[in-house]
Write an enzyme that holds these catalytic residues in place. Sequence first.
Site, PDB file in Angstrom:
ATOM      1  N   HIS A   1       0.756  -1.886   0.204  1.00  0.00           N
ATOM      2  CA  HIS A   1       0.105  -0.023   0.190  1.00  0.00           C
ATOM      3  C   HIS A   1       0.276   1.700   0.238  1.00  0.00           C
ATOM      4  CE1 HIS A   1      -3.666   2.418   0.977  1.00  0.00           C
ATOM      5  NE2 HIS A   1      -2.943   3.168   1.705  1.00  0.00           N
ATOM      6  N   GLU A   2       2.409   1.289   0.883  1.00  0.00           N
ATOM      7  CA  GLU A   2       2.704   2.348   0.763  1.00  0.00           C
ATOM      8  C   GLU A   2       3.686   2.642  -0.513  1.00  0.00           C
ATOM      9  OE1 GLU A   2       1.756   4.259   3.378  1.00  0.00           O
ATOM     10  OE2 GLU A   2       0.890   3.381   4.448  1.00  0.00           O
TER      11      GLU A   2
ATOM     12  N   HIS B   1       1.967   4.375  -2.479  1.00  0.00           N
ATOM     13  CA  HIS B   1       1.762   6.144  -2.081  1.00  0.00           C
ATOM     14  C   HIS B   1       3.509   6.410  -3.080  1.00  0.00           C
ATOM     15  CE1 HIS B   1      -1.971   6.539  -0.392  1.00  0.00           C
ATOM     16  NE2 HIS B   1      -1.196   5.877   0.826  1.00  0.00           N
TER      17      HIS B   1
ATOM     18  N   HIS C   1       4.118   6.725  -6.834  1.00  0.00           N
ATOM     19  CA  HIS C   1       3.014   7.870  -7.171  1.00  0.00           C
ATOM     20  C   HIS C   1       3.640   8.868  -7.132  1.00  0.00           C
ATOM     21  CE1 HIS C   1      -1.674   9.695  -6.994  1.00  0.00           C
ATOM     22  NE2 HIS C   1      -0.523   9.901  -8.511  1.00  0.00           N
TER      23      HIS C   1
ATOM     24  N   GLU D   1      -5.720   7.500  -2.373  1.00  0.00           N
ATOM     25  CA  GLU D   1      -5.929   6.283  -1.998  1.00  0.00           C
ATOM     26  C   GLU D   1      -5.682   5.468  -2.629  1.00  0.00           C
ATOM     27  OE1 GLU D   1      -4.769   5.593   0.981  1.00  0.00           O
ATOM     28  OE2 GLU D   1      -4.618   7.442   1.612  1.00  0.00           O
TER      29      GLU D   1
ATOM     30  N   TYR E   1     -13.031   6.139   0.816  1.00  0.00           N
ATOM     31  CA  TYR E   1     -12.346   5.145   0.965  1.00  0.00           C
ATOM     32  C   TYR E   1     -12.503   3.547   0.263  1.00  0.00           C
ATOM     33  CZ  TYR E   1     -10.125   5.765   5.469  1.00  0.00           C
ATOM     34  OH  TYR E   1      -9.127   6.384   6.807  1.00  0.00           O
TER      35      TYR E   1
HETATM   36 ZN   LIG Z   1      -2.500   5.027   1.435  1.00  0.00          ZN
END
Ligand SMILES: [Zn+2]
Length: 687
Positions: free
Chosen positions: A468-469, A472, A475, A497, A609
């Site tokens: 997940h991180e 980011h 990106h 997200e 979310y």
């Molecule tokens: Zn996040």
Amino acid sequence: MVRQGSGQTPGPGKIPPDSSFSPADGAAGPVRARYTTGEITILADEAIRAANSSLNEIAAVQPEQRTISNTLIRFEKTMGDFTDRTAPLTLMAYVYPDRAIADEGSLAEEKAGTFSIEVFTRRDLYDAIRGQVHGTPEELRLYTNTIRLFERNGLALPDDKVSLVRDWKSNLARMETRFSSNLNNDNISLEYRADELEGVPREALATLAKPKNGTYLVTTKYPDYYAVMKNANRSETRKRMLYAFVNRQAGENTKLLEDAIMVRQQIAHELGYKTWADYKTDGRMAKSQENVVNFLAELKEPLKTRIRTELAGLLEIKRTIEPGATDIRSWDILYLQELQRRQQYALDDEIIRQYFPLDVVTAGMFDQYSGLFGVDFVEEKDVKVWAEGVRLYRVVNQSNGSTQACIYLDLFPREGKYGHLMTSGLIGGRMENGSYSIPVTAIVGNFRAPNNGIPSLLSHDDVVGLFHEFGHTLHNSLTTAPYASLSGYNVEWDFIETPSQAFENWAWEPDVLDSLSGHYTDHSKKIPPELRNRLIRTRDMDTGVVYGRQLMIATEDMEFHTTKGPVNVTGISERLYQEIMGIPPIEGGHEPATIGHFMGGYDAGYYSYLWSNVYALNIYERFRKDGLSNQTTGRDYKRWILEPGNMQDGSVLLRGFLGHEPGIGPFYKHLGITRGINASTPVDHEK
Ligand SMILES: [Zn+2]
């Protein structure tokens, strides 16, 4: 989650010379990593002074001499410089091992936040920038975005109204701070006899206070709450805990929330919006409250169906311990889900960890993405970092060998360190003087540290979190947007997200799990297929209840912030619980008083979310179809999602990558819902 630059506009600037440089410690890295007492404060004050003096010069340009470059572009550069100078300082609040220096980081963060509010309420700056002739489409995008930041603070209004809005906003900020500090400082404890806690693991009991013989004090903090709700065999024990949990600060916080909703209505009205939800969604992907309300309404029936099925399964499980049980109560759900995990999947977290040593996982993760995006991840050893165990990687472009970005991984717990998992941008991407900056990003987490010769071993949750991180981080790293305020993950708030949630899906694929795994005693031993498949099956176990809860809170949130006049938050919440979950909520609860999001920046924003995840699953579906390591798809993802930042609307980027409108189909598929759903139905938010 992401920690965003405090000046609203991240971007690269001068890296202060590393005065504590000592060759024995290794070379200076891409950001300053060591500080002596007082330095952070001095550097933060200097950054504010430098920014102010540049901003004053912009404001002082005579109207007839104003050009786009001496107003808008210079403003952008000033704020970019400011964020690049302060973001590395403010990160130290979260990670620096020396408490006093970390405290300076916190203070710097507070100052930078205040500074940014001051800037975007300055009429002289607004006047200087407004109306400047914009040449290129890129400049127009920057102009629109910058002016919006000012106007959201009321600068399109006459001065007396601006000060009214400013007063209401600071009043609102005080109420929000009060609400969250009430929750943070809540210290309600319940006293239980040992027999009432039957089922709670020994490890959890060991952490509880024991006021007198045979009793335990259990707080309502997350670790205690979950230990009881998931494990306590007695229904009455869980009911008491749930009641206390949804009544934390009930009196004061319910009132604060209801009052804040009224203040928000006033602000929205003054700024010319129908409702607070319309104000908040302006400039986001959703664009308007109707689009959010429609989006949530569309999810409701399919999710209700899925929840009914899951609860029926949980009732079967309940009957194995309580023959003749006829219904599920709200305090049964977590307990029965945990029982299901043990009965039906027989998973042992400790055994899974043995197959996921951190080094093997990161190497496997880098492998997955280096082929897709044409970059290598090269560890820089002997570089100065802020604490032991922190690592630095260069992201190297395979085609020309140039360094495109830098990534810090700070993944082990330390005393006083930030307790969750996050990505933090330190230097932003931007074009300056004909060359592109090198973005710097840090992932901060708390995985189990190496100990006694055993390396850091990750749980599968940790692996998903890391992906997940990393979504980011890439990106932020692979951006090519020309302006710092529009580069990297500075995208629409309800799009942030998407790349991160898209990457989570990789961590559930059999082949990927094989390549990420290697027993810590012998890396060639992959996770056994039988164990891996059991693990993957748990993914779908409770998606209905998990997303159903997100839907419930998001729907409450929209009702709170689209209503005119006073709102009864508890009443709305109880009605929606019954409707969506299909069972009554616990009697006498005040759940909205306990949900920090409503007063912590997610007001009229909780929907994001679900919203981002629908898009993430669309993205993932294309990868699955084309093949997870299909380089053409990888290059398309880079070009359409990672590189542009906020230079185009998220909806345009998604369409570009997918080749069609995103649809709700992949989300329903993820939920195992097929009946009556046309998988190509677009999400109806672009009217
Ligand atoms: Zn996040």
